[in-house]
Design an enzyme around this catalytic site. Structure first.
Site, PDB file in Angstrom:
ATOM      1  N   ASP A 166       3.050 -11.352   1.042  1.00 10.86           N
ATOM      2  CA  ASP A 166       3.727 -10.681   2.163  1.00 10.86           C
ATOM      3  C   ASP A 166       5.246 -10.693   2.047  1.00 10.86           C
ATOM      4  OD1 ASP A 166       1.143 -10.464   3.305  1.00 10.86           O
ATOM      5  OD2 ASP A 166       1.335 -12.488   4.095  1.00 10.86           O
TER       6      ASP A 166
ATOM      7  N   LYS B 164       6.552  -6.635  -1.159  1.00 13.00           N
ATOM      8  CA  LYS B 164       6.425  -6.006  -2.489  1.00 13.00           C
ATOM      9  C   LYS B 164       6.166  -4.509  -2.367  1.00 13.00           C
ATOM     10  CE  LYS B 164       3.129  -8.845  -3.482  1.00 13.00           C
ATOM     11  NZ  LYS B 164       3.230  -9.765  -2.338  1.00 13.00           N
TER      12      LYS B 164
ATOM     13  N   GLY C 127      -2.298  -6.307   1.018  1.00 11.48           N
ATOM     14  CA  GLY C 127      -1.967  -5.236   1.951  1.00 11.48           C
ATOM     15  C   GLY C 127      -0.508  -4.875   1.734  1.00 11.48           C
ATOM     16  N   HIS C 128      -0.275  -3.786   1.009  1.00 12.72           N
ATOM     17  CA  HIS C 128       1.105  -3.389   0.713  1.00 12.72           C
ATOM     18  C   HIS C 128       1.523  -2.268   1.664  1.00 12.72           C
ATOM     19  CE1 HIS C 128       0.860  -5.196  -3.603  1.00 12.72           C
ATOM     20  NE2 HIS C 128       0.820  -6.073  -2.645  1.00 12.72           N
TER      21      HIS C 128
ATOM     22  N   GLN D  64      -0.179 -10.557  -3.777  1.00 10.02           N
ATOM     23  CA  GLN D  64      -0.010 -11.942  -3.300  1.00 10.02           C
ATOM     24  C   GLN D  64       1.288 -12.535  -3.886  1.00 10.02           C
ATOM     25  OE1 GLN D  64      -3.473 -11.370  -4.767  1.00 10.02           O
ATOM     26  NE2 GLN D  64      -3.817 -10.454  -2.793  1.00 10.02           N
TER      27      GLN D  64
END
Ligand code: IMP
Length: 423
Positions: free
Chosen positions: A12, A15, A39-40, A220
């Site tokens: 988080d 990225k 989750g990007h 991650q």
């Protein structure tokens, strides 16, 4: 120059924003580890879009998006994600999915949940089946994306694996999953994905020979690495630089530059030690200022001060060339900002980062306090436009971490990024 983007904290870090900012300069964007636990968050045409397995390069027409064999794939989820992207008007014609990517099967997800709810092992996972899918790779039982393309072979391989899991579930007093419906759904997803399935190692080697510019998109963060993170509170893949090579089949010579992404403070989701965690009111305040709720699970994130001992560890593990510092603007209203610069542990002070969670849980951080800038940074586009206190904060981080800062993000929009030319 081929570039790797890696998270340097517990995920988080922003990225998605970093990759979206950079992707326009690349011909290929590759995911190489993790799965839909990621989750990007990217803003596309003013809309917030959260990508889980699709590489962030999909927003650039002409950019080849590759899901390499280091990524674990839940095909039903991927189909859903592709459909959502098409709804946004993206064709995804240039999406390639490795035939060698391990499958996340229904019993993997079931096992993840059973374990999380048991008293034996609570990691605070995303419950997506990531760990059990990688366990099957290590255990030499895994099924792969390529298996979905041959119904007979897929059925023959999944039957004994299902039996293996059903025995486990029976021992846990859990019902066996409904296999036939799952097989049908997986085969259907395989047909949908068939046009995209490829030998991505060969494809990437070709791209290299043709001097295409490749961006490797980490998921991650380094402190969640299975080997180098805060074990056992980690994810099940190599989130550090090592994952690029095992996950794509390219050699270290394919990488020209390593970009490490860190927030200007720290967050963590799930269980595990977090020495610089802020609890109570100040933690709640920072969580609200940073909108720190999980992109994949919606869970409130734990928040804290930037831990420079941990950051320097991540810089060293990955050989980071440049830092991409995100969410600096979240600290705009603070009068004083703390950073952890050492750990006290068992009567000794040191600045080494302990590898195992048990040791990290015992440390007490030593803080250095820096003055805040108390003004909004969202409009700054050049380093010179930042107040002196903010620049001093950046300098302190770079000096301690041992890597220069190349980019600073001061808001969620792509333009709210300061590029610092230090080449
Ligand atoms: P898993 O990857 O679902 O097995 O979860 C293992 C640990 O990694 C948990 O602490 C999760 O919260 C964390 N984790 C996994 N993916 C992400 C991510 O994309 N961002 C932040 N934390 C993550």
């Amino acid at each position: 120059m081929n570039t790797v983007v890696l998270g340097l904290q517990w995920g988080d870090e922003g990225k998605g924003k970093a990759i979206d900012y950079l992707a326009g300069n690349f011909d290929v964007v590759v995911r190489f580890q993790g799965g839909h636990n990621a989750g990007h968050t990217v803003y596309y045409r003013g809309q917030k879009v959260v990508l889980h397995v699709l590489p962030s390069g999909i927003f650039y027409p002409g950019c080849l998006a590759v899901i390499a064999h280091g990524v674990v794939v839940q095909p039903l989820q991927l189909v859903e994600e592709v459909r959502n992207a098409r709804r946004l008007g993206l064709t995804l014609e240039n999406l390639s999915l490795s035939a060698g990517a391990p499958l996340i099967l229904p019993f993997h997800q079931q096992l993840d949940v059973v374990f999380e709810d048991s008293r034996y092992q609570r990691i605070g996972t995303t419950r997506r089946g990531i760990g059990p899918a990688y366990e099957d790779v290590i255990g030499r039982r895994a099924l792969f994306v390529g298996d979905l393309l041959d119904e007979k072979a897929f059925r023959a391989k999944i039957a004994p694996l299902a039996e293996y899991y059903n025995r486990l579930f029976a021992a846990w007093g859990q019902p066996a999953g409904e296999l036939e419906a799952a097989i049908a759904a997986y085969l259907e997803a395989g047909e949908f994905l068939r046009p995209h399935v490829a030998d991505t190692t060969a494809l990437l080697r070709r791209a290299r020979r043709e001097r295409k510019r490749i961006l490797f998109e980490g998921a991650q963060g380094s402190l969640l690495d299975i080997h180098l993170g805060t074990y056992p509170f980690v994810t099940s893949s190599n989130t550090t630089i090592a994952g690029v090579f095992s996950g794509t089949g390219l050699s270290p010579k394919a990488v020209g530059r390593v970009l490490g992404v860190s927030k200007a403070y720290a967050t963590r989701v799930g269980e595990g030690p977090f020495p610089s965690e802020l609890k109570g009111e100040s933690g709640d305040r920072l969580r609200e200022l940073g909108h720190e709720y999980g992109a994949t699970t919606g869970r409130p994130r734990r928040v804290g001060w930037l831990d420079l001992v941990a950051l320097r560890h991540a810089v060293e593990v990955n050989g980071v060339d440049r830092l991409f510092l995100t969410k600096l603007d979240v600290l705009d209203s603070l009068a004083e900002i703390q950073v952890a610069v050492a750990y006290d542990c068992d009567g000794r002070r040191g600045d080494d980062f302990p590898g195992h969670a048990d040791a990290l849980a015992r440390v007490v951080p030593v803080y250095r306090s820096l003055p805040g800038w108390r003004q909004p940074l969202g409009k700054a586009r050049r380093l010179e436009e930042l107040p002196q206190e903010a620049r001093a904060y950046l300098d302190f981080i770079a000096e301690f971490a041992g890597a220069e800062i190349g980019y600073v993000s001061v808001g969620s929009e792509r333009e709210q990024t300061i590029f610092i030319d230090i080449s």
